[in-house]
Design an enzyme around this catalytic site. Sequence first.
Site, PDB file in Angstrom:
ATOM      1  N   GLU B 160       0.308  64.444  51.942  1.00 52.72           N
ATOM      2  CA  GLU B 160      -0.005  65.447  52.965  1.00 52.72           C
ATOM      3  C   GLU B 160       1.053  65.486  54.063  1.00 52.72           C
ATOM      4  OE1 GLU B 160      -4.919  65.273  52.742  1.00 52.72           O
ATOM      5  OE2 GLU B 160      -3.888  64.747  54.612  1.00 52.72           O
ATOM      6  N   GLU B 161       1.443  64.313  54.555  1.00 50.92           N
ATOM      7  CA  GLU B 161       2.334  64.274  55.712  1.00 50.92           C
ATOM      8  C   GLU B 161       3.787  64.564  55.351  1.00 50.92           C
ATOM      9  OE1 GLU B 161       1.915  60.747  58.108  1.00 50.92           O
ATOM     10  OE2 GLU B 161      -0.130  61.269  58.712  1.00 50.92           O
TER      11      GLU B 161
END
Lengths: 284, 284
Positions: B160-161
């Site tokens: 996600e990051e």
Amino acid sequence: MTSLAAYNGEQIDLLAAVNDDHGGVIVELKAPIDPRAFEMSLKLSIWSWRQQGIKGVWIKLPIELASLVQIIVKEGFWYHHAEPNYLMLVYWIPATEHTIPSNATHRVGVGAFVVNDRKEILVVQEKSGKLRGLGFWKIPTGVINQGEDLFTGVMREVKEETGIDTEFVEVLAFRQSHQSFFEKSDLFFLCMLRPLSFVIQMQESEIEAAKWMPIEEYTADPLVQKHEFAKYILNVGIAKVEKRYSGFYPVCIQSAFADEQSYFYVNSRDLEQKSSSANESNSS
Amino acid sequence: MTSLAAYNGEQIDLLAAVNDDHGGVIVELKAPIDPRAFEMSLKLSIWSWRQQGIKGVWIKLPIELASLVQIIVKEGFWYHHAEPNYLMLVYWIPATEHTIPSNATHRVGVGAFVVNDRKEILVVQEKSGKLRGLGFWKIPTGVINQGEDLFTGVMREVKEETGIDTEFVEVLAFRQSHQSFFEKSDLFFLCMLRPLSFVIQMQESEIEAAKWMPIEEYTADPLVQKHEFAKYILNVGIAKVEKRYSGFYPVCIQSAFADEQSYFYVNSRDLEQKSSSANESNSS
């Protein structure tokens, strides 16, 4: 409270709030308040926070003010978490998806692998729970209290259930399981402890029986043989007893932002090998 | 509901309840109910449970029925826990001290130590939280979702990051800290992941910057040097990169009581050494 507006000739106060680290505010209600006056103050405060660009709004409501729950919920708040004496409600003002962090998700349990000099393991039978009445001998286990360190909690449980004093050795392994308690998950830390006393004093309220049992007898127990997790625990515990296994040991560290301490559990044997090999290469 | 009594000519029903494993009952309210009728039913039910020797009484109350909270609290119930859409209240009937288990006490966080073939570490700067705006490079971290496994959660957070695909290697260490989120404690698991992709795609909403940074440059960073926990993380991570450190690896186990699976995190290198040394002694 700050008075900002009037309704039907009555003064309406803004709710007192403090800012959090994430662009939100926290309201902690303490004193009893007239429900209608509270409702007007809450509506006005939300209006005011919206003007200020506030994102999340937290309301901590003591159980004595339970009559206000429905008013807060009617304004769009939802439950975040609850403790015996208060309920925390939360609301997200922006039109975007909220980034409110989730509540605590895990209970933390501990189990103690305690072996004495005669190669006997400390085992108990419990009075309640799924294993009650089955004659199943298990290692002492328990749940960590709020704010309690793992290594403290496991020694406390052993002392409470069996009266045995111990010294913490290592976290040998841990298990994560889900849906173990309502929707919550469970983290169970298997710990090795060194016994400092020998005479068992059983906790009558929770424990049916407690004794030192020769490891070989425990290993051969048909109930243990049928219980996969008990066998895993034995496998790891025996490896540690035979000094061919390294778990995690707690190292105290200081927080960079506050004078808080916490414990970092690491494979300290492997980390120390580094310095010893570094020393060797220095001396050679 | 079972009708047992009448009040003012009206019929009073017992609340529907199921037994739990510990001599208590669980009531799950679902449909709207007249508050006065509910109050009478609750009083009658408590009387009836007392006759039966019931100990703990749980009431699960959906947020839509928030108007009933004060009635339940008035009967002596306290809050046990809450989730966004319901509140769990609990009451102890016997005169003895209660043995109601505590609520979930820990949030579970993960951090990912991800190093590529060029000895570069994956680091990010966050948009919110205590470290925002300080130019502090840190490893990707995040909070485990309800019901999520540690090894799944840490790979999800990195994806996600930063957009990087990874493979789980080991839990290298963990930290337990208290009072980290209201009264709750925090368990933070430092994990080693192997990167399977190289091109970073940053998550704009939460991440200010993300990049691969040479480990030596990161180690020399003055902000890292001043941050004791970051140095501990580096120390353990580098020991793993240099293959002189063993953490815990997840082994899937089956529950004895249900068809549930869970993961047991153990020092599998040390456990495997047993079998290899056993093999050696067999072959010698």
